[in-house]
Design a protein around this motif. Structure first.
Motif, short mmCIF file in Angstrom:
data_model
loop_
_atom_site.label_atom_id
_atom_site.label_comp_id
_atom_site.label_asym_id
_atom_site.label_seq_id
_atom_site.Cartn_x
_atom_site.Cartn_y
_atom_site.Cartn_z
N ARG A 35 0.83 -1.21 0.00
CA ARG A 35 0.00 0.00 0.00
C ARG A 35 0.87 1.26 0.00
NH1 ARG A 35 -4.70 -1.57 4.45
NH2 ARG A 35 -5.97 -2.87 3.05
N ALA A 36 1.93 1.24 0.80
CA ALA A 36 2.82 2.39 0.85
C ALA A 36 3.52 2.60 -0.49
CB ALA A 36 3.86 2.20 1.96
N ALA B 202 1.15 4.21 -2.89
CA ALA B 202 0.99 5.64 -2.62
C ALA B 202 2.19 6.43 -3.15
CB ALA B 202 0.82 5.87 -1.12
N ASP C 98 1.88 6.72 -6.90
CA ASP C 98 0.91 7.75 -7.27
C ASP C 98 1.52 9.14 -7.17
OD1 ASP C 98 -1.06 5.86 -7.72
OD2 ASP C 98 -1.96 6.06 -5.72
N GLU C 99 2.32 9.36 -6.13
CA GLU C 99 2.96 10.67 -5.96
C GLU C 99 4.01 10.91 -7.05
OE1 GLU C 99 3.72 14.41 -4.43
OE2 GLU C 99 2.04 13.01 -4.12
#
Length: 302
Positions: free
Chosen positions: A208-209, A212, A215-216
């Protein structure tokens, strides 16, 4: 190809040498084909680069030009780079690695001096005349691609998730100042189940990290890049370093913003256990140069 067959028929009809050669003829070099590495605009850039480059099988790189375009070409054995010969080479990892390395070396060396369109690996034509014909037929397409890519380079960005590294990272400090109460004793079976649940949470949290962070990356890169291509994540021997490659993307970046792009992504995964960001390049724009050989009687490409 027809001319080669006619030549063979003529040789068969001629008086034969004891060793099988037509009488009065010396043994000639085996037939060769023209391997194409890249295409650019005709001019000093590629004309200057070509004589300094060595291609496949240590072949000398030369140019073939038509309609304001130039292709970087070298001769390769026709039998080894026929359809059957190429199939055998591409199924051999050692041969494939050698072809890819030589191809990449020529393209990158040319790219340092001018804008080029890398051709697909193992793009082969019967001869230079067929290469020039291809340049004439696709002049408008290649001109548009070169105009779009001029002043740009490709940067690669990979994001990795490594649950083992996440599990090995020290836990964050507790907000409480006092000592934690001792946990009640548990059975070995219950302790094992707790450990497995914790490992699953660590693995899930690491992915999950990493998602993220990926995405950034896209958000920050979008402000600096002209285009983006998402490739299939690399696996096995292709994946470098620890962890699983969950994002493998290429960005077309103006050359005057390459440093800014690197700075924007530097440290993005700092403080995120089990997540790593890798930026590579600049490269010739492989992912954005759709210069592939059009299937025809005079060309082959892998």
């Amino acid at each position: 190809m027809t001319s080669h067959l006619q030549g063979d028929e003529a040789a068969a009809a001629a008086p034969q040498h004891p060793l099988g050669l037509p009488t009065g003829q010396r043994e000639s070099a085996p037939p060769s084909s023209s391997y194409v590495y890249a295409i650019g605009r005709a001019g000093a850039g590629l004309d200057t680069a070509a004589p300094r480059l060595t291609g496949l099988r240590d072949g000398r790189v030369r140019t073939a030009s038509a309609d304001g375009l130039t292709a970087l070409v070298s001769s390769v054995p026709a039998d080894a780079f026929s359809e059957e010969g190429m199939k055998a080479q591409l199924e051999n990892l050692t041969e494939l690695e050698g072809i890819a390395r030589a191809h990449h070396t020529v393209v990158e060396a040319a790219h340092t001096g001018t804008t080029v369109l890398p051709m697909r690996l193992a793009t082969v034509y019967l001869d230079d005349a067929r290469v020039r014909s291809m340049l004439r037929e696709r002049a408008a397409e290649f001109d548009a691609l070169l105009s779009r890519l001029e002043g740009h380079a490709e940067l690669g960005v990979k994001v990795y998730a490594d649950p083992r590294a996440a599990a090995a990272a020290p836990a964050p400090a507790s907000a409480s100042d006092g000592p934690e109460p001792a946990a009640p004793p548990v059975s070995p079976g219950r302790a094992y189940l707790r450990q497995r649940r914790s490992q699953r949470r660590t693995q899930r949290d690491a992915y999950r990290a990493a998602g993220a962070v990926a995405d950034e990356v896209r958000v920050r890169a979008a402000a600096l890049a002209r285009d983006r291509v998402a490739h299939r994540p690399q696996q096995g021997e292709l994946a470098a370093g620890a962890g699983e490659n969950i994002a493998n993307e290429a960005y077309l970046v103006p050359t005057d913003r390459l440093r800014e792009f690197h700075r924007a992504l530097t440290g993005l995964a700092d403080g995120v256990p089990g997540v790593r960001v890798e930026v590579t390049g600049p490269w010739a724009p492989y992912s954005f140069a759709t210069a592939t050989a059009t299937p025809s009687a005079g060309s082959r490409s892998a």
